[in-house]
Enzyme design. Structure first.
Site, PDB file in Angstrom:
ATOM      1  N   GLY A  21      -3.901   5.085  30.527  1.00 52.36           N
ATOM      2  CA  GLY A  21      -3.572   6.545  29.631  1.00 52.36           C
ATOM      3  C   GLY A  21      -2.603   7.427  30.604  1.00 52.36           C
TER       4      GLY A  21
ATOM      5  N   GLU B 106      -5.040  -2.237  30.868  1.00 55.45           N
ATOM      6  CA  GLU B 106      -6.283  -2.198  30.383  1.00 55.45           C
ATOM      7  C   GLU B 106      -6.775  -3.466  30.261  1.00 55.45           C
ATOM      8  OE1 GLU B 106      -3.591  -0.564  29.238  1.00 55.45           O
ATOM      9  OE2 GLU B 106      -4.239   1.648  28.733  1.00 55.45           O
TER      10      GLU B 106
ATOM     11  N   ALA C  49      -7.299   6.496  32.231  1.00 55.54           N
ATOM     12  CA  ALA C  49      -8.547   7.160  31.679  1.00 55.54           C
ATOM     13  C   ALA C  49      -9.628   6.919  32.720  1.00 55.54           C
ATOM     14  CB  ALA C  49      -9.091   6.499  30.520  1.00 55.54           C
TER      15      ALA C  49
ATOM     16  N   GLU D 291       0.736   6.230  28.955  1.00 50.71           N
ATOM     17  CA  GLU D 291       0.786   6.832  27.648  1.00 50.71           C
ATOM     18  C   GLU D 291       0.950   8.394  27.488  1.00 50.71           C
ATOM     19  OE1 GLU D 291      -3.043   4.557  27.081  1.00 50.71           O
ATOM     20  OE2 GLU D 291      -2.337   4.063  25.090  1.00 50.71           O
TER      21      GLU D 291
HETATM   22  C1  HXC Z   1     -11.659   6.388  37.628  1.00 50.29           C
HETATM   23  C2  HXC Z   1     -10.278   5.989  39.367  1.00 50.29           C
HETATM   24  C3  HXC Z   1      -9.174   5.731  38.511  1.00 50.29           C
HETATM   25  C4  HXC Z   1      -9.637   5.562  36.975  1.00 50.29           C
HETATM   26  C5  HXC Z   1      -8.553   5.633  40.488  1.00 50.29           C
HETATM   27  N1  HXC Z   1      -9.860   5.991  40.733  1.00 50.29           N
HETATM   28  N2  HXC Z   1      -8.217   5.143  39.244  1.00 50.29           N
HETATM   29  N3  HXC Z   1     -11.390   6.550  38.922  1.00 50.29           N
HETATM   30  N4  HXC Z   1     -10.902   5.904  36.851  1.00 50.29           N
HETATM   31  N5  HXC Z   1      -8.570   5.009  36.303  1.00 50.29           N
HETATM   32  C6  HXC Z   1     -10.316   6.613  41.913  1.00 50.29           C
HETATM   33  C7  HXC Z   1     -10.949   5.383  42.453  1.00 50.29           C
HETATM   34  O1  HXC Z   1     -12.277   4.818  42.045  1.00 50.29           O
HETATM   35  C8  HXC Z   1     -11.090   5.799  43.907  1.00 50.29           C
HETATM   36  O2  HXC Z   1     -12.273   6.701  44.096  1.00 50.29           O
HETATM   37  C9  HXC Z   1      -9.845   6.788  44.178  1.00 50.29           C
HETATM   38  O3  HXC Z   1      -9.502   7.138  42.753  1.00 50.29           O
HETATM   39  C10 HXC Z   1      -8.890   6.050  44.750  1.00 50.29           C
HETATM   40  O4  HXC Z   1      -8.415   4.895  44.319  1.00 50.29           O
HETATM   41  P1  HXC Z   1      -8.259   3.547  44.845  1.00 50.29           P
HETATM   42  O5  HXC Z   1      -8.440   2.435  44.094  1.00 50.29           O
HETATM   43  O6  HXC Z   1      -9.140   3.543  46.198  1.00 50.29           O
HETATM   44  O7  HXC Z   1      -6.948   3.806  45.825  1.00 50.29           O
HETATM   45  P2  HXC Z   1      -5.866   2.619  45.619  1.00 50.29           P
HETATM   46  O8  HXC Z   1      -6.378   1.241  46.341  1.00 50.29           O
HETATM   47  O9  HXC Z   1      -4.570   3.206  46.474  1.00 50.29           O
HETATM   48  O10 HXC Z   1      -5.248   1.735  44.080  1.00 50.29           O
HETATM   49  C11 HXC Z   1      -4.855   2.843  43.346  1.00 50.29           C
HETATM   50  C12 HXC Z   1      -4.763   2.199  41.883  1.00 50.29           C
HETATM   51  C13 HXC Z   1      -6.277   1.801  41.571  1.00 50.29           C
HETATM   52  C14 HXC Z   1      -3.987   1.151  41.592  1.00 50.29           C
HETATM   53  C15 HXC Z   1      -4.361   3.463  40.817  1.00 50.29           C
HETATM   54  O11 HXC Z   1      -7.049   2.882  41.758  1.00 50.29           O
HETATM   55  C16 HXC Z   1      -6.455   1.436  40.253  1.00 50.29           C
HETATM   56  O12 HXC Z   1      -6.087  -0.010  39.725  1.00 50.29           O
HETATM   57  N6  HXC Z   1      -6.948   2.220  39.347  1.00 50.29           N
HETATM   58  C17 HXC Z   1      -7.322   1.884  37.963  1.00 50.29           C
HETATM   59  C18 HXC Z   1      -6.127   1.709  37.079  1.00 50.29           C
HETATM   60  C19 HXC Z   1      -6.331   1.471  35.815  1.00 50.29           C
HETATM   61  O13 HXC Z   1      -6.914   0.254  35.377  1.00 50.29           O
HETATM   62  N7  HXC Z   1      -6.193   2.219  34.617  1.00 50.29           N
HETATM   63  C20 HXC Z   1      -6.234   2.028  33.080  1.00 50.29           C
HETATM   64  C21 HXC Z   1      -7.505   2.741  32.770  1.00 50.29           C
HETATM   65  S1  HXC Z   1      -8.143   2.318  31.340  1.00 50.29           S
HETATM   66  P3  HXC Z   1     -13.366   6.473  45.173  1.00 50.29           P
HETATM   67  O14 HXC Z   1     -14.307   7.332  44.618  1.00 50.29           O
HETATM   68  O15 HXC Z   1     -13.675   4.923  45.021  1.00 50.29           O
HETATM   69  O16 HXC Z   1     -12.729   6.769  46.290  1.00 50.29           O
HETATM   70  C22 HXC Z   1      -7.035   3.435  30.396  1.00 50.29           C
HETATM   71  C23 HXC Z   1      -7.288   3.442  28.756  1.00 50.29           C
HETATM   72  C24 HXC Z   1      -6.503   4.302  28.325  1.00 50.29           C
HETATM   73  O17 HXC Z   1      -6.506   4.055  30.879  1.00 50.29           O
HETATM   74  C25 HXC Z   1      -7.296   4.818  26.967  1.00 50.29           C
HETATM   75  C26 HXC Z   1      -6.674   6.236  26.413  1.00 50.29           C
HETATM   76  C27 HXC Z   1      -6.518   7.231  27.390  1.00 50.29           C
END
Ligand code: HXC
Length: 258
Positions: free
Chosen positions: A109, A132, A65, A112
């Site tokens: 997400g 998460e 998400a 999921e």
């Molecule tokens: C918003 C995101 C994002 C996310 C990545 N980006 N994941 N933006 N929400 N979930 C954005 C980053 O901010 C960044 O933007 C760009 O994408 C590239 O990501 P980087 O982090 O620079 O790349 P990298 O170092 O290669 O790492 C990739 C990654 C990391 C491992 C996927 O981005 C990451 O850990 N993302 C979050 C994963 C996460 O926690 N997901 C769960 C979310 S909660 P900028 O603008 O800075 O370049 C969830 C709850 C579900 O899903 C609820 C129901 C739907």
């Protein structure tokens, strides 16, 4: 229909839906989830479409998400808007088979969403996770429930509690994905599987989807009865007559979805 966060192509009875927010690793924001709901509804109603392939980019199926969009939400907003709930329900409503073709990150997400599809074909670059907990929250569209059913309690707890990522190889070994292929071959493999399904009776495919999904949602006794009655009911279809006649006459079946 034009979408800003999706690319939709329909060809040879297959709808290919590509998540397309390259700058944010296909993070699922409300626009993308809204468009995905609409696109699935549209392909569901399109008689030309017999099967759907959902994919992302080489780098990410979807990294979860959109954290930026949801970070400041209050409980009241999340609860009142049923955050992500309507979109998840819309995806699950789709009666046509959906294959997830996953390369790169399928996190939170994203993982999921892949699990809500009917099966997952993964590139060897795929990484699955429910991180998460690192954000002080939990999965919201089925992660704790579906991952547990796919891979068992121990591995699901491990994934949700540590937030670690699973490789494609581990995901295949644990039953999360049905096949792993080299990244370059991912779309050929997924489109090939979709083409195989498109050859079948769409009616029968719908029945298969309903029956297998029932196994997640009911007791074994009820599920077996559901399956048996479905098996009985399909004798009322032309496609059953055609399928069995074609076998006996040693020819290809010509299904008409009737
Ligand atoms: C918003 C995101 C994002 C996310 C990545 N980006 N994941 N933006 N929400 N979930 C954005 C980053 O901010 C960044 O933007 C760009 O994408 C590239 O990501 P980087 O982090 O620079 O790349 P990298 O170092 O290669 O790492 C990739 C990654 C990391 C491992 C996927 O981005 C990451 O850990 N993302 C979050 C994963 C996460 O926690 N997901 C769960 C979310 S909660 P900028 O603008 O800075 O370049 C969830 C709850 C579900 O899903 C609820 C129901 C739907």
């Amino acid at each position: 229909m034009a979408y800003e966060t999706l690319i939709v192509d329909i060809e040879d009875h297959i709808a290919l839906i590509k998540l397309n927010r390259p700058d944010a690793m296909n993070a699922l924001n409300s626009q993308l989830l809204g468009e995905l709901s609409k696109a699935l509804k549209a392909v569901e109603q399109n008689d030309k479409v017999r099967v759907i392939v959902l994919t992302g980019s080489d780098k990410a199926f979807a990294a979860g998400a959109d954290i930026k969009e949801m970070s400041t939400k209050t409980f009241v907003e999340a609860f009142t808007d049923n955050l992500f709930g309507d979109e998840a329900d819309q995806i699950l409503k789709c009666r046509k088979p959906i294959i997830a073709a996953v390369a790169g990150y399928a996190l939170g997400g994203g993982c999921e969403l892949a699990m809500m599809c009917d099966f997952i074909i993964a590139a060897d670059t795929a990484k699955f996770g429910q991180p998460e907990i690192n954000l002080g929250t939990v999965a919201g569209i089925g992660g704790t429930q579906r991952l547990t059913r796919f891979v068992g309690k121990s591995k699901s707890m491990d994934m949700h509690l540590t937030g670690r990522f699973m490789t494609a190889e581990e995901a295949e070994r644990s039953g999360l994905v049905s096949r792993v292929v080299p990244a370059k071959k991912l779309m050929d493999e997924a489109m090939g599987a979709a083409a195989k399904i498109a050859e079948k009776s769409a009616l029968t495919a719908m029945a298969v989807k309903e029956a297998v999904n029932r196994s997640y949602e009911t007791t074994l006794r009820e599920g077996l009865l559901f399956e048996r009655r479905l098996f009985h009911a399909l004798f009322a279809t032309e496609d059953q007559k055609e399928g069995m006649a074609a076998f006996l006459e040693k020819r290809e079946a010509q299904f008409r979805d009737k």
